[in-house]
Structure formats: C-alpha cells, structure tokens
Write an enzyme that holds these catalytic residues in place. Structure first.
Site, PDB file in Angstrom:
ATOM      1  N   HIS A   1       1.013  -1.069   0.123  1.00  0.00           N
ATOM      2  CA  HIS A   1      -0.213   0.032   0.088  1.00  0.00           C
ATOM      3  C   HIS A   1       1.213   1.011   0.013  1.00  0.00           C
ATOM      4  CE1 HIS A   1      -4.331  -1.963   1.802  1.00  0.00           C
ATOM      5  NE2 HIS A   1      -4.042  -1.159   0.135  1.00  0.00           N
TER       6      HIS A   1
ATOM      7  N   ASP B   1       0.745   4.384   1.325  1.00  0.00           N
ATOM      8  CA  ASP B   1       1.361   4.732   3.286  1.00  0.00           C
ATOM      9  C   ASP B   1       2.210   3.806   4.008  1.00  0.00           C
ATOM     10  OD1 ASP B   1      -0.951   2.931   2.669  1.00  0.00           O
ATOM     11  OD2 ASP B   1      -0.741   3.618   4.923  1.00  0.00           O
ATOM     12  N   HIS B   2       2.946   2.707   2.676  1.00  0.00           N
ATOM     13  CA  HIS B   2       3.885   2.161   3.646  1.00  0.00           C
ATOM     14  C   HIS B   2       5.409   1.658   2.619  1.00  0.00           C
ATOM     15  CE1 HIS B   2       1.552   0.558   6.284  1.00  0.00           C
ATOM     16  NE2 HIS B   2       0.393   0.709   6.094  1.00  0.00           N
TER      17      HIS B   2
ATOM     18  N   HIS C   1      -4.667  -8.601   6.322  1.00  0.00           N
ATOM     19  CA  HIS C   1      -4.631  -6.818   5.936  1.00  0.00           C
ATOM     20  C   HIS C   1      -5.697  -6.561   3.668  1.00  0.00           C
ATOM     21  CE1 HIS C   1      -4.698  -2.797   5.598  1.00  0.00           C
ATOM     22  NE2 HIS C   1      -3.689  -2.404   4.493  1.00  0.00           N
TER      23      HIS C   1
ATOM     24  N   ASP D   1       0.305  -3.313   8.281  1.00  0.00           N
ATOM     25  CA  ASP D   1      -1.357  -3.647   8.910  1.00  0.00           C
ATOM     26  C   ASP D   1      -1.923  -4.471   8.715  1.00  0.00           C
ATOM     27  OD1 ASP D   1      -0.246  -1.138   8.562  1.00  0.00           O
ATOM     28  OD2 ASP D   1      -2.005  -0.615   6.279  1.00  0.00           O
TER      29      ASP D   1
HETATM   30 ZN   LIG Z   1      -0.800   1.875   5.717  1.00  0.00          ZN
HETATM   31 ZN   LIG Z   2      -2.152  -1.611   3.765  1.00  0.00          ZN
END
Ligand SMILES: [Zn+2]
Ligand SMILES: [Zn+2]
Length: 317
Positions: free
Chosen positions: A101, A103-104, A189, A212
């Site tokens: 993802h 954000d990672h 996740h 996550d």
């Molecule tokens: Zn995240």
């Molecule tokens: Zn995630």
C-alpha cells in the site's frame, strides 16, 4: 512460528491461553545486550493512510541493532525522517516492506536513490512481498537518467549492483545475521495478500512490527513474549468522521474496519501475546484534534495491563 497461511478471524481462545501464560512472564526480566549498544527502535512516521499530512509522516520505523539500521516500511518522506532521526543514509543496510500500500511503499525506491545520492556505496538488501523485484528494477529504470548522470558527473558507483532484492511469498525466517534474527508472519489485511508482520530478535530485546492488519492470530503467535509490539491502531469513534470526507464513504469504512485493528483490539492482541510494551502507531485518524493521546490509551487500557505508548514521529522506544 506455527503461523497459518490462512488469514483467520481472531480467536478468543488464543487470548485466554496466553493470558494464563502471563503468570510465568519470563520476558519481564529484560536481557542485557551481548555486545554493542542497546537495540534501538525509532518511529519515523506514525500516521496511517497515504494522504500527506501537515504534522505527521507516513508509516515507517527503523530498528537499529549494533549500529546497523533495519528500515521497516517506506512511507512518503522516509529518507528525510531518517535524517531527522540522526540515521546516516550512507549506512542504509536493510529495507523491509510489510505490504504494498502506498502509505508503506511510496518512498521505497526513493529511499534507495536518495541514500545512494547521499553517498551510499555499499550493499543494501531489500525484503518484501511480490512484486518488489519488479518494482525495484522498474524504479531503477525510471530513474536511469539521474543515476547515469551522477555516475558520470559525480563519480558514483552504479546503484543497481548494490541493491539485492528478496521477494517473499510466504512467512518464516527473513534474515539472520550477527545483529538480529528477523521472522515474518502473514497478517490479515484484505485485499492485500500477502501482508507481513516482522519480528526482530536481538540479543537485548525483541521488537514486533504489525504492519497493517485486522486482529490476527498469526500476529499474536509471532509477538508472543516480545518486549515491544508496534501495532497499527484505529480509533473507531472517529472513523465515521474520517470517511465522511471521501465520496465512497461506505466502501472505505468497510475496508478500514475489515482490514485494520481498533485500539481496543490492539490491547487484546498485546495481552494475548504477552508483550511488555504496546506501541500504538499507524494511527487512524492521526491528526483529529478531538482524539487525544489519553483517549487512545483509554481505549486499549481495559484490555492490556502493560505499558501503552501512543506513537509519535521520531519517538525512540
Ligand atoms: Zn497503512
Ligand atoms: Zn495497508
């Protein structure tokens, strides 16, 4: 680790079994470092979600064992956060991604490129789920102009041969060296598969990063008896306010609830695993003035008697 490949629903029996184990609690006597300095954990970014935020950086943390940094996740701005944390980019050695993802992983390639343009000349190993190998080669191709220019203009060594990518489809021992043993577990996740949590066992302490995940039995097993569990956390009463800002509110709400963990359940997971310290991070929402630090702690506290820390950027634990 006994980690099942099937992301399952959270099993309350795991809680009960490990709560009984708390009585023995052998991990409460902290071991001393065998050599070198204390293994450090620095939270580089603690805000969940890809939206750039004014006051909080995207998810990332670094474990530093015997002066060697192991970066876990590369949210936007990770290179700058490392600099702010006083970690030399030239010393970059290991980069691990929990899942893909943005954000990672948004700055995964940028971290390699910017460390290299800051003087990195030594090997870097990167670890993560597929397609990390393709992402790496395509990132290097995307930036070929800059890389070739700096090699010619600044006398830098070629970047590609420094980067050794390890694509991991399943859980298990990720790496073991003189500083740490790193083990992964599959976490839950959806729809992202695989998504990993990582456990670092150093001579003096053990640290687990959840990545996550919804409440995960695999994570409970991975984190059993660890000194520190950094767990992603959701403040449920604020989720509705949060999703109201986007057009597909109901879909986003279902995703958030089904693939993340409330602060209450973070407390339950920490208790089930018998960890010493729970660190709430990847906070959602990270920047709602109506959600105070005390409110985060109060949500987890009824379920976990150990130390609870609300993660903040650049906090060292
Ligand atoms: Zn995240
Ligand atoms: Zn995630």
């Amino acid at each position: 680790m006994g980690a099942s490949a099937t992301p399952g629903t959270f099993d309350r029996r795991v809680f009960l079994a490990s709560t009984a184990g708390l009585l023995a609690a052998p991990w409460l006597s902290r071991r001393l470092p065998a050599r070198g300095s204390r293994t450090r954990l620095i939270l580089l970014g603690t805000a969940g979600g890809p939206r750039p935020k004014r006051d909080n950086a995207a998810p990332s943390q670094v474990v530093i064992a015997n002066e060697v940094p192991y970066v876990v996740d590369c949210g936007n701005g990770v290179a700058r956060q490392l600099v702010l944390a006083g970690v030399s980019l030239q010393q970059l050695r290991h980069v691990l991604l929990t899942h893909h993802h943005s954000d990672h992983n948004a700055d995964y390639g940028n971290l390699l490129l910017l460390a290299w343009s800051s003087g990195l000349r030594t090997r870097v190993d990167t670890w993560g789920p597929p397609p990390i190998a393709r992402m790496t080669s395509q990132f290097l191709e995307l930036n070929a102009y800059d890389i070739e220019t700096r090699i010619a203009d600044e006398g830098r060594v070629p970047l590609a041969p420094l980067v050794h990518v390890h694509e991991m489809a399943g859980p298990g021992v990720v790496l073991q060296d003189d500083n740490v043993k790193v083990t992964s577990a599959l976490v839950d996740h959806p729809p992202v598969r695989p998504a990993f949590a990582y456990r670092f066992d150093a001579a003096d302490r053990s640290i687990v990063i959840s990545g996550d995940t919804a409440p995960s039995d695999n994570l409970v097993r991975l984190a059993r008896g660890a000194d520190v569990l950094v767990h992603e956390a959701l403040y449920l009463p604020a989720v509705d306010r949060l999703v109201a800002r986007v057009p597909n509110a109901s879909t986003l709400r279902a995703h958030i609830i089904g693939s993340h963990t409330s602060a209450e359940d973070c407390g339950r997971v920490a208790a089930a695993a018998g960890v010493r310290t729970l660190v709430l991070s990847h906070l959602v929402p990270p920047d709602d003035p109506e959600v105070t630090e005390q409110m985060w702690v109060d949500a987890a506290r009824p379920h976990f008697a150990g130390e609870i820390i609300v993660g903040r950027d650049l906090m060292e634990i």
